[in-house]
Design a protein around this motif. Structure first.
Motif, PDB file in Angstrom:
ATOM      1  N   PHE A 175       5.026  -1.749   6.226  1.00 23.89           N
ATOM      2  CA  PHE A 175       4.073  -2.561   6.977  1.00 23.89           C
ATOM      3  C   PHE A 175       3.208  -1.690   7.886  1.00 23.89           C
ATOM      4  N   ILE A 225       8.024   2.288  -0.872  1.00 27.29           N
ATOM      5  CA  ILE A 225       9.260   1.523  -1.050  1.00 27.29           C
ATOM      6  C   ILE A 225       9.964   1.952  -2.336  1.00 27.29           C
ATOM      7  N   LEU A 271       8.261   2.137   7.256  1.00 29.65           N
ATOM      8  CA  LEU A 271       9.149   1.680   6.194  1.00 29.65           C
ATOM      9  C   LEU A 271      10.509   1.359   6.814  1.00 29.65           C
ATOM     10  N   ARG A 272      10.949   0.118   6.665  1.00 33.43           N
ATOM     11  CA  ARG A 272      12.275  -0.296   7.133  1.00 33.43           C
ATOM     12  C   ARG A 272      13.155  -0.601   5.925  1.00 33.43           C
ATOM     13  N   TYR A 302      17.233  -4.516   1.489  1.00 37.14           N
ATOM     14  CA  TYR A 302      16.023  -4.935   2.214  1.00 37.14           C
ATOM     15  C   TYR A 302      15.111  -3.727   2.319  1.00 37.14           C
ATOM     16  N   ALA A 303      13.827  -3.931   2.048  1.00 34.13           N
ATOM     17  CA  ALA A 303      12.845  -2.853   2.220  1.00 34.13           C
ATOM     18  C   ALA A 303      11.495  -3.485   2.529  1.00 34.13           C
ATOM     19  N   ARG A 304      10.850  -2.966   3.553  1.00 32.40           N
ATOM     20  CA  ARG A 304       9.546  -3.501   3.944  1.00 32.40           C
ATOM     21  C   ARG A 304       8.666  -2.358   4.422  1.00 32.40           C
ATOM     22  N   GLU A 354      14.369   3.080   9.991  1.00 30.99           N
ATOM     23  CA  GLU A 354      12.913   2.991   9.957  1.00 30.99           C
ATOM     24  C   GLU A 354      12.360   4.399  10.012  1.00 30.99           C
TER      25      GLU A 354
END
Length: 256
Positions: free
Chosen positions: A189, A169, A250-251, A185-187, A135
């Protein structure tokens, strides 16, 4: 996390970091959950800071190694968690004889503009099939604070640039894949974050994290700039005695 060659000009007061900005590693618990460390795994904690999340990973039965470029952070981590291994290395250029099952990083990579060098080292450190779970600040992170500092500094004749790396992203996924890391995986938020220490919260945040942002401004003028930033942001970001910073995170999970 600070770099040995002073790429980041932040000087870390580790006691103040732990006591006044604990949200950094407290929010990192969610990234550890995303990592899902397992007993017997060898895991690198990249930008480990004072070692709280390294110890959390160790609690799972995994064998972590904490890495940070800050001598102050590593010293505090070793004192606090003597059963864990910590090394002082540059995130842009590190290597280990044994590969890792995973590389983990929380709230560290946005300090380093040279992400290609970081990701090359990450990919080299991972065993085939190993995962990278991280993150970092994402596009738009703390934009209001950065804009307020730049505006106040400009009125005083100083040119301030955003010193941090806050990718989208798409930008980060492309960079990961260019180093042989497949994004799974990418998020991105929003995570509005209440700053600790009440009315001094924003000034304390800038004092802890803003050295590189404030670097173009002479030391004797920085208090006036910080006061000006507080005035600019108070209406929208200060309520009931507490400052709120507009964090965007960003994770990512990627596999070699």
């Amino acid at each position: 996390m600070a770099e040995p060659d002073e790429e980041s000009t932040n000087e870390w007061d580790t006691d103040r970091y732990d006591k006044g900005h604990s949200f950094v590693f407290e929010y990192g618990e969610g990234v550890v959950a995303l990592l899902e460390p397992e007993r017997g795994e060898r895991i690198l904690d990249l930008g480990c800071g004072t070692g709280h999340l390294t110890a959390r990973i160790s609690d799972s039965g995994a064998t972590p190694v904490g890495l940070d470029a800050s001598e102050e952070m590593i010293s505090k981590a070793r004192d606090t968690y003597p059963d864990c291994e910590f090394v002082r290395e540059d995130a842009r250029d590190f290597s280990f004889e044994e590969p890792f099952d995973a590389v983990f990083s929380n709230a560290a990579l946005h300090w380093i503009p040279e992400q290609d060098a970081v990701l090359e080292s990450v990919a080299d450190a991972l065993a085939p099939g190993g995962r990278f779970v991280a993150e970092l600040g994402g596009a738009g992170n703390v934009a209001a604070i950065v804009d307020a500092v730049r505006e106040d500094a400009a009125e005083r004749g100083y040119d301030v640039e955003d010193p941090w790396y806050f990718p989208s992203i798409g930008d980060y996924a492309s960079k990961l894949e260019s180093h042989g890391l497949e994004t799974q995986y990418a998020r991105l938020f929003d995570r509005p974050t209440e700053l600790e220490n009440g009315t001094d919260g924003l000034a304390d945040w800038l004092g802890m994290f803003g050295d590189s942002l404030l670097a173009p401004i002479p030391d004797d003028e920085q208090p006036a700039v910080i006061s000006g930033v507080e005035d600019r942001l108070r209406e929208d970001h200060f309520e009931d005695g507490t400052w709120t910073a507009e964090y965007r995170r960003l994770r990512v999970v990627a596999v070699r």
